[in-house]
Scaffold this motif. Sequence first.
Motif, PDB file in Angstrom:
ATOM      1  N   ASP A  68      -5.860  -0.417  -4.725  1.00  0.00           N
ATOM      2  CA  ASP A  68      -5.265  -0.992  -3.526  1.00  0.00           C
ATOM      3  C   ASP A  68      -6.249  -1.976  -2.885  1.00  0.00           C
ATOM      4  O   ASP A  68      -7.171  -1.578  -2.185  1.00  0.00           O
ATOM      5  N   GLU A  69      -6.035  -3.235  -3.139  1.00  0.00           N
ATOM      6  CA  GLU A  69      -6.896  -4.302  -2.625  1.00  0.00           C
ATOM      7  C   GLU A  69      -8.384  -4.002  -2.796  1.00  0.00           C
ATOM      8  O   GLU A  69      -9.136  -3.967  -1.819  1.00  0.00           O
TER       9      GLU A  69
ATOM     10  N   SER B 100       0.831  -1.205   0.000  1.00  0.00           N
ATOM     11  CA  SER B 100       0.000   0.000   0.000  1.00  0.00           C
ATOM     12  C   SER B 100       0.862   1.251   0.000  1.00  0.00           C
ATOM     13  O   SER B 100       0.616   2.199  -0.744  1.00  0.00           O
TER      14      SER B 100
HETATM   15 MG   LIG Z   1      -2.240  -2.631   2.098  1.00  0.00          MG
END
Ligand SMILES: [Mg+2]
Lengths: 241, 245
Positions: free
Chosen positions: A160-161, A41
């Motif tokens: 991000d995810e 991240s």
């Molecule tokens: Mg992360």
Amino acid sequence: MILLDHIHKSFGKTEVLHDVNLRVGEGEKVVILGPSGAGKSTAIRCVNGLETPSSGSVFLDGIEMTPKNRISLVRKHCAMVFQQFNLYPHMTAMKNITLALVKLQKMSRAEAEERANECLDIVGLREKAMSLPSQLSGGQQQRVAIARALATNRKVLLFDEPTSALDPEMQGEVLNVMLKLSHEHGKTMIIVTHEMGFAKQAADRIVFIDGGLVTVDSTPDAFFNDPPNERVKQFLSKVLY
Amino acid sequence: MSNGPFALWRWEMLWSDKAVIFDGFVTTLLISILALLFALLLGVIFGLLGTSDRKTLRMVNRVYVEFFQNIPLLVQVFFIYNAFPFLGMRWSSFMIGVLGVGIYHGAYVAEVVRAGIHSIPKGQFEAAKAQGFDYLQMMGYIVIPQTIKIILPPLTNQAVNLIKNTSVLATISGLDLMYQADSWASQGRLSYGPAYVVAGVLYFIICFPLASWARWYERRIKSREHIQLSDNAKDELMMMAEDVL
Ligand SMILES: [Mg+2]
Ligand SMILES: Nc1ncnc2c1ncn2[C@@H]1O[C@H](COP(=O)(O)OP(=O)(O)OP(=O)(O)O)[C@@H](O)[C@H]1O
């Protein structure tokens, strides 16, 4: 083109990125994998300046990001989709999408709404244009968030995810939309995910971040079929089984 | 003739002098409104400073808030009234009402604004930054509209506190409701009972509906809760909303 050049990042006294180097060409789809806490991240958030590197530089199309030009660089190049969707809860889906178009890209309201409808079509949610985020399921919210990112027509999409906060039955609908986008040649995509199936299908390259370093940068084929080192083998055995 | 504190003739006397009390009531309203506007202005500015990334700006917020919250309003008002003239500043009681009470409550409003902005999830700021909005756009389009809804109840309670606190002006000849009631009683035949009761009722008539509305509105947003707040910040805000000094 995106270049992360010798990025170090510390939070307080702990350094979480130690010399990250990454080059992503125009139109490339790069999937970032790695264990929890590895710095994935943090790395992707350096690309659009949500994190400022402690040292090293970020270049977007050859221009070095500075505190002064961050906003104009981001407006020109980047859009992001978050794990928690982060739609604006006080605005309808339509308003969420048109806000940046009207306020930043100076489109007329009519143009912006037309563009929003196009993008809602892409994610299959045109009929939800007038819904508030609270009236949508998680999967639908994330698809609106993707439409919001698409609408601004920026070359680089950062994820991000994007499916980690979703129930399994909703992950598919979001992954399908992302897969569809990955077939678009012009878009550059950087995706942090734990979805190995998606990574195999969508990625041109797999970047493995481990302990704040890029330890592997390879094709999906090599990465999955012939894991380059023990750490990757370990990682894959944990996520796949 | 009965000489009890609430004897009928005292009420009759008050009724015939009702213009005096009414005058005080209007003055109290006027001071309250102006002081409230001033408090809102200061509260928004200093509240925003309190959410800054920069330590020095947050320090400015802390100094202002802690200074004015931790010294009694009465001390501040006396200081302005009696000590300022030695510094060559002679403020009328009306000005002390507006500015003094406004500065004092501005500190409380600043805390409400700061807590309100803190209660907006970090993801909202990040989404705005990731889209390329600058600070003012982020605040104006995304953060403040969400903040206003949740800080309205505690702000209303601050308004109630402010209205009640303007009664300290009675101690410096403020010509406000409490002053007029008190001086009317002391100059006439000491009809303090009716004078204070009527003053109390008049304060109540303004404050009670405001406080009730705040409670009702707060329950309503609690039950809808389509704004997701971070938990700590929510607790902090709820405490402020309930805290009627
Ligand atoms: Mg992360
Ligand atoms: N704002 C912050 N302040 C302090 N430490 C942080 C902050 N953000 C991240 N970290 C730390 O930096 C390290 C890397 O975090 P990061 O979120 O980049 O990992 P990640 O690879 O994305 O992990 P995950 O898969 O769990 O999302 C972690 O140890 C984390 O605790």
